[in-house]
Design an enzyme around this catalytic site. Structure first.
Site, PDB file in Angstrom:
ATOM      1  N   TYR A 134       0.851  -1.189   0.000  1.00 54.51           N
ATOM      2  CA  TYR A 134       0.000   0.000   0.000  1.00 54.51           C
ATOM      3  C   TYR A 134       0.886   1.239   0.000  1.00 54.51           C
ATOM      4  CZ  TYR A 134      -3.819  -3.147   1.410  1.00 54.51           C
ATOM      5  OH  TYR A 134      -4.746  -4.160   1.469  1.00 54.51           O
TER       6      TYR A 134
ATOM      7  N   PHE B 217      -1.794  -7.362   1.405  1.00 54.37           N
ATOM      8  CA  PHE B 217      -3.191  -7.013   1.696  1.00 54.37           C
ATOM      9  C   PHE B 217      -3.418  -6.530   3.129  1.00 54.37           C
ATOM     10  CE2 PHE B 217      -3.512 -10.077  -1.828  1.00 54.37           C
ATOM     11  CZ  PHE B 217      -4.245  -9.334  -2.732  1.00 54.37           C
TER      12      PHE B 217
END
Length: 256
Positions: free
Chosen positions: A100, A111
């Protein structure tokens, strides 16, 4: 002859940059001595990889990136996927793309985000499928550390990213490294479930022996694609059924 004070400064910089992940390769180009601090069983598997030219270039580029830019995850979490899941404990591999790219999100597991961080859309969809598949309530936290601790290798194909620049480190060498990791898991272990969401992850299926392992594929859980085959794919129950069939303890997918 390398100036000792220069070498000492170089090593100090690496310690500051990478925390527990210390890249020590000599300033002398005639030597290839390097040390990467990573979980012991993974180091044993990958130590030859750390002597390769691409790794020397990748580690030096990564060092410079951390010095000059805002890079995620934090250096101490760079190898969190490996440190959380020793090689011989792997039961499941879930492949992500890159970390991210927002402030405070990436924690080194694909994730996953830390407790207290807003759950990203793809992970929200993963939790929705988990609820539909195994009737597990949607979690308040997006921290998937409890999965990693049970033998789920949460591996991104690219391990770093520049702040607010998704895919900014695609093609700099991480893919070579993670492909090798997948090859090692496939060749040296048995009865592992590989969960490949999206085309980028599915390209790694060429490195997996389907006769020894189970490969589960679907579209990516992103809001852009989840309704085209991710929802209803039931990867979590399929994983546990396979593990039980092979005499392995199933994963408790409940987020703790």
């Amino acid at each position: 002859m390398i100036n000792k004070s220069l070498k000492k400064k170089y090593i100090y910089q690496n310690k500051q940059l990478f925390g527990n992940e210390i890249y020590l390769h000599s300033l002398n180009p005639s030597t290839t001595s390097k040390k990467v601090k990573i979980e012991d069983s993974w180091y044993s598997q990958l130590k030859k990889e750390f002597d390769k030219d691409y790794w020397v270039e990748l580690s030096e580029l990564t060092r410079k990136n951390y010095l000059n830019k805002t890079i995620f995850p934090k250096p101490a979490l760079l190898f969190n996927a490996f440190d959380s899941t020793p090689f011989e404990d792997i039961k499941v591999v879930i492949i992500g793309q890159d970390p991210y790219h927002g402030e405070g999100q990436a924690n080194g597991l694909s994730f996953s985000v830390n407790h207290g961080v807003k759950i990203p859309p793809s992970l929200q969809n993963i939790f929705k499928e988990l609820q539909e598949d195994l009737n597990i309530p949607i979690a308040d936290s997006g921290n998937l550390q409890s999965w990693a601790n049970q033998g789920v290798l949460m591996l991104n194909s690219v391990l770093t990213v520049e702040k607010e620049k998704p895919n900014s480190h695609k093609g700099i060498g991480w893919e070579i490294f993670t492909e090798r990791c997948i090859e090692l898991v496939s060749s040296k272990l048995e009865n592992v479930v590989f969960i490949l969401w999206g085309k980028q992850a599915q390209a790694l299926s060429e490195n997996i022996d389907s006769k020894k392992h189970l490969i589960l594929t679907s579209v990516h859980p992103s809001p852009l694609s989840a309704h085209r085959g991710f929802f209803g794919s039931k990867p979590f129950s399929a994983t546990n059924e396979y593990l039980k069939e092979k005499g392995r303890k199933p994963i408790n997918w409940l987020i703790k």
